[in-house]
Write a protein that holds these residues in place. Structure first.
Motif, mmCIF file in Angstrom:
data_model
loop_
_atom_site.group_PDB
_atom_site.id
_atom_site.type_symbol
_atom_site.label_atom_id
_atom_site.label_comp_id
_atom_site.label_asym_id
_atom_site.label_seq_id
_atom_site.Cartn_x
_atom_site.Cartn_y
_atom_site.Cartn_z
ATOM 1 N N ASP A 129 0.805 -1.223 0.000
ATOM 2 C CA ASP A 129 0.000 0.000 0.000
ATOM 3 C C ASP A 129 0.841 1.279 0.000
ATOM 4 O O ASP A 129 0.317 2.374 -0.155
ATOM 5 N N TYR A 130 2.155 1.102 0.158
ATOM 6 C CA TYR A 130 3.023 2.255 0.378
ATOM 7 C C TYR A 130 2.925 3.357 -0.690
ATOM 8 O O TYR A 130 2.974 4.544 -0.366
ATOM 9 N N PRO A 131 2.681 3.014 -1.980
ATOM 10 C CA PRO A 131 2.539 4.105 -2.952
ATOM 11 C C PRO A 131 1.342 5.032 -2.667
ATOM 12 O O PRO A 131 1.338 6.188 -3.095
ATOM 13 N N VAL A 132 0.351 4.532 -1.929
ATOM 14 C CA VAL A 132 -0.802 5.393 -1.601
ATOM 15 C C VAL A 132 -0.391 6.415 -0.528
ATOM 16 O O VAL A 132 -0.767 7.586 -0.588
ATOM 17 N N LEU A 133 0.420 5.951 0.427
ATOM 18 C CA LEU A 133 0.944 6.899 1.424
ATOM 19 C C LEU A 133 1.833 7.939 0.726
ATOM 20 O O LEU A 133 1.782 9.122 1.048
ATOM 21 N N MET A 134 2.597 7.481 -0.238
ATOM 22 C CA MET A 134 3.456 8.419 -0.993
ATOM 23 C C MET A 134 2.595 9.426 -1.768
ATOM 24 O O MET A 134 2.920 10.622 -1.823
ATOM 25 N N ALA A 135 1.476 8.955 -2.323
ATOM 26 C CA ALA A 135 0.567 9.879 -3.023
ATOM 27 C C ALA A 135 0.030 10.914 -2.031
ATOM 28 O O ALA A 135 -0.036 12.117 -2.335
ATOM 29 N N ALA A 136 -0.321 10.447 -0.828
ATOM 30 C CA ALA A 136 -0.823 11.373 0.200
ATOM 31 C C ALA A 136 0.243 12.408 0.544
ATOM 32 O O ALA A 136 -0.049 13.609 0.628
ATOM 33 N N ASP A 137 1.496 11.958 0.728
ATOM 34 C CA ASP A 137 2.595 12.886 1.047
ATOM 35 C C ASP A 137 2.621 14.033 0.038
ATOM 36 O O ASP A 137 2.772 15.199 0.400
ATOM 37 N N ILE A 138 2.501 13.639 -1.214
ATOM 38 C CA ILE A 138 2.688 14.609 -2.300
ATOM 39 C C ILE A 138 1.488 15.553 -2.417
ATOM 40 O O ILE A 138 1.637 16.771 -2.404
ATOM 41 N N ILE A 139 0.276 14.993 -2.480
ATOM 42 C CA ILE A 139 -0.863 15.846 -2.852
ATOM 43 C C ILE A 139 -1.421 16.653 -1.674
ATOM 44 O O ILE A 139 -2.151 17.615 -1.872
ATOM 45 N N LEU A 140 -0.987 16.283 -0.473
ATOM 46 C CA LEU A 140 -1.394 17.049 0.713
ATOM 47 C C LEU A 140 -0.960 18.512 0.634
ATOM 48 O O LEU A 140 -1.550 19.389 1.247
ATOM 49 N N ALA A 315 -0.936 21.144 5.820
ATOM 50 C CA ALA A 315 -1.567 19.819 5.706
ATOM 51 C C ALA A 315 -2.962 19.821 6.353
ATOM 52 O O ALA A 315 -3.910 19.245 5.805
ATOM 53 N N GLU A 316 -3.102 20.488 7.487
ATOM 54 C CA GLU A 316 -4.399 20.498 8.177
ATOM 55 C C GLU A 316 -5.460 21.249 7.367
ATOM 56 O O GLU A 316 -6.627 20.872 7.353
ATOM 57 N N GLU A 317 -5.027 22.312 6.703
ATOM 58 C CA GLU A 317 -5.983 23.062 5.887
ATOM 59 C C GLU A 317 -6.523 22.155 4.774
ATOM 60 O O GLU A 317 -7.730 22.097 4.527
ATOM 61 N N LYS A 318 -5.610 21.420 4.146
ATOM 62 C CA LYS A 318 -6.046 20.526 3.070
ATOM 63 C C LYS A 318 -6.920 19.399 3.618
ATOM 64 O O LYS A 318 -7.955 19.057 3.038
ATOM 65 N N MET A 319 -6.515 18.840 4.773
ATOM 66 C CA MET A 319 -7.311 17.742 5.346
ATOM 67 C C MET A 319 -8.714 18.214 5.714
ATOM 68 O O MET A 319 -9.681 17.461 5.622
ATOM 69 N N GLY A 320 -8.825 19.477 6.135
ATOM 70 C CA GLY A 320 -10.137 20.041 6.456
ATOM 71 C C GLY A 320 -11.048 19.948 5.230
ATOM 72 O O GLY A 320 -12.210 19.516 5.323
ATOM 73 N N LYS A 321 -10.498 20.325 4.087
ATOM 74 C CA LYS A 321 -11.285 20.263 2.833
ATOM 75 C C LYS A 321 -11.646 18.822 2.508
ATOM 76 O O LYS A 321 -12.769 18.509 2.113
ATOM 77 N N VAL A 322 -10.656 17.925 2.664
ATOM 78 C CA VAL A 322 -10.885 16.512 2.322
ATOM 79 C C VAL A 322 -11.991 15.930 3.206
ATOM 80 O O VAL A 322 -12.937 15.305 2.708
ATOM 81 N N ARG A 323 -11.882 16.188 4.520
ATOM 82 C CA ARG A 323 -12.911 15.646 5.436
ATOM 83 C C ARG A 323 -14.282 16.178 5.039
ATOM 84 O O ARG A 323 -15.275 15.451 5.041
ATOM 85 N N GLY A 324 -14.305 17.450 4.682
ATOM 86 C CA GLY A 324 -15.571 18.087 4.310
ATOM 87 C C GLY A 324 -16.207 17.430 3.089
ATOM 88 O O GLY A 324 -17.385 17.045 3.123
ATOM 89 N N VAL A 325 -15.437 17.259 2.023
ATOM 90 C CA VAL A 325 -16.046 16.716 0.794
ATOM 91 C C VAL A 325 -16.402 15.245 0.934
ATOM 92 O O VAL A 325 -17.362 14.764 0.334
ATOM 93 N N VAL A 326 -15.615 14.527 1.736
ATOM 94 C CA VAL A 326 -15.885 13.084 1.905
ATOM 95 C C VAL A 326 -17.085 12.871 2.829
ATOM 96 O O VAL A 326 -17.825 11.895 2.682
ATOM 97 N N GLY A 327 -17.292 13.805 3.776
ATOM 98 C CA GLY A 327 -18.443 13.698 4.671
ATOM 99 C C GLY A 327 -18.133 13.115 6.041
ATOM 100 O O GLY A 327 -19.017 12.646 6.732
ATOM 101 N N VAL A 328 -16.839 13.151 6.427
ATOM 102 C CA VAL A 328 -16.512 12.720 7.791
ATOM 103 C C VAL A 328 -16.333 13.943 8.673
ATOM 104 O O VAL A 328 -16.785 15.036 8.288
#
Ligand code: TYM
Length: 329
Positions: A129-140, A315-328
């Motif tokens: 699964d490690y490439p998914v964590l790497m994707a998260a590192d980058i796009i965050l 990172a937190e600003e981006k995660m705020g948006k992600v949580r919002g659109v996903v609905g968590v």
């Protein structure tokens, strides 16, 4: 943030960093610091995809931080931080596991196939699964450019696909990143097998020169490096892959072009060339280690703490948006 483009890259503390890591990745980062918003991470959660000794891991995290600094990464210009100090990385990786990453993508990753070999069923899920964590590192970080060695290009391609899929489903949350790979030095090969990449995890230390190797030991490794048939000093990737690799190492560390090295060694043999390369490598290591040894653990920790705060904010600003659109939460 300014209007400069953002770059993100990282190294996992899974072994002793080599001149391959320096030439393929870090040396490229150093030159980008004025032109880009730079974020460099010690990506420690990537290291635990295979078993690590916790004491060694903690040591290596600080050593990599010092290696970044000794190489010329400047904490006033660039953010330097430890991945596990910013929990948004693993949080986003989970979201991307569910919303963007497909099993079929991960099954295509050549690095996983190489690393897992015939033990695919008994390696950790993390290694898969490690490439998914790497994707998260980058796009965050809304990264536009990811300067890496050749072996990481496929993972950056995957990060692009995952970001695009997420955006298609939830709207334009992520910037689509792109890999940047050097023309020369993007894949430094093992000194005793030019068909294999020089790797920090190599079981045979003769194939790799570590940035913290004793200069005299490094000199001997160069003198013992395999060469090809013939005796002429010419760059010929197909017929003389071992020499092509040594010429690339010389050129990357000395700054002399391969063309001018070929000219300088006309009429001379492999022995003469290796002797000079051994000197180039030893001089580089002596200078590098002098800078490395001047940086204390306390200083390295302070820099990581400053970086943690800077990275967390973005990172937190981006995660705020992600949580919002996903609905968590
Ligand atoms: P890692 O830790 O294996 O390698 C770090 C960087 O060094 C480059 N590299 C080389 N370049 C030239 N010749 C070589 N022999 C050589 N060996 C390694 C790698 O291409 C890489 O740029 N998954 C990544 C770390 C990572 C990352 C990220 C990178 C995690 N998250 C986000 C960029 C962006 C890895 O294992 O690299």
């Amino acid at each position: 943030m300014t209007s400069k483009k953002t770059i993100f890259s990282g190294i996992k503390p899974s072994g002793d960093l080599t001149i391959g890591n320096y030439i393929g990745a870090i040396s490229q980062w150093v030159t980008m610091q004025d032109e880009y918003n730079c974020i460099f991470s010690v990506v420690d959660y990537h290291a635990i995809t295979v078993k690590q000794n916790p004491t060694d891991l903690r040591r290596r995290i600080l050593d990599i931080t010092k290696i970044y600094l000794a190489s010329g990464i400047n904490s006033k210009k660039s953010i330097i931080f430890q991945q596990s100090a910013v929990p948004a990385h693993t949080e986003l990786a989970w979201v991307l596991n569910c919303c963007g990453a497909y099993m079929a993508d991960l099954k295509k990753m050549t690095q996983f196939k190489d690393k897992a070999g015939d033990k695919q069923d008994s390696v950790s899920v993390g290694l898969f699964d490690y490439p998914v964590l790497m994707a998260a590192d980058i796009i965050l970080y809304d990264t536009q450019i990811v300067p890496v060695g050749d072996d990481q290009k496929q993972h950056v391609e995957l990060a692009r696909d995952i970001a695009k899929r997420f955006n298609n489903q939830y709207g334009p949350v992520f910037t689509i990143p792109e890999a940047m790979v050097k023309k020369e030095g993007a894949r430094i090969m093992s000194l005793n097998d030019p068909s294999k990449k020089m790797a920090k995890s190599d079981e045979n230390p003769a194939g790799a020169i570590a940035l913290l190797d004793e200069p005299e030991i490094a000199r001997k490794k160069i003198m013992k490096a395999v060469t090809d048939s013939g005796s002429e000093i010419i760059y010929d990737q197909k017929n003389k892959p071992a020499l092509a690799n040594l010429l690339t190492i010389h050129s990357s560390l000395s700054g002399e072009s391969i063309k001018s090295l070929e000219k300088k060694f006309t009429g001379k043999g492999y022995g003469d060339f290796k002797k000079e390369l051994a000197e180039v490598v030893a001089v580089f290591l002596i200078d590098f280690q002098k800078k490395f040894n001047k940086i204390s653990d306390v200083d390295a920790k302070k820099i990581l703490e400053k970086g943690r705060k800077q990275a967390t904010k973005i990172a937190e600003e981006k995660m705020g948006k992600v949580r919002g659109v996903v609905g968590v939460r």
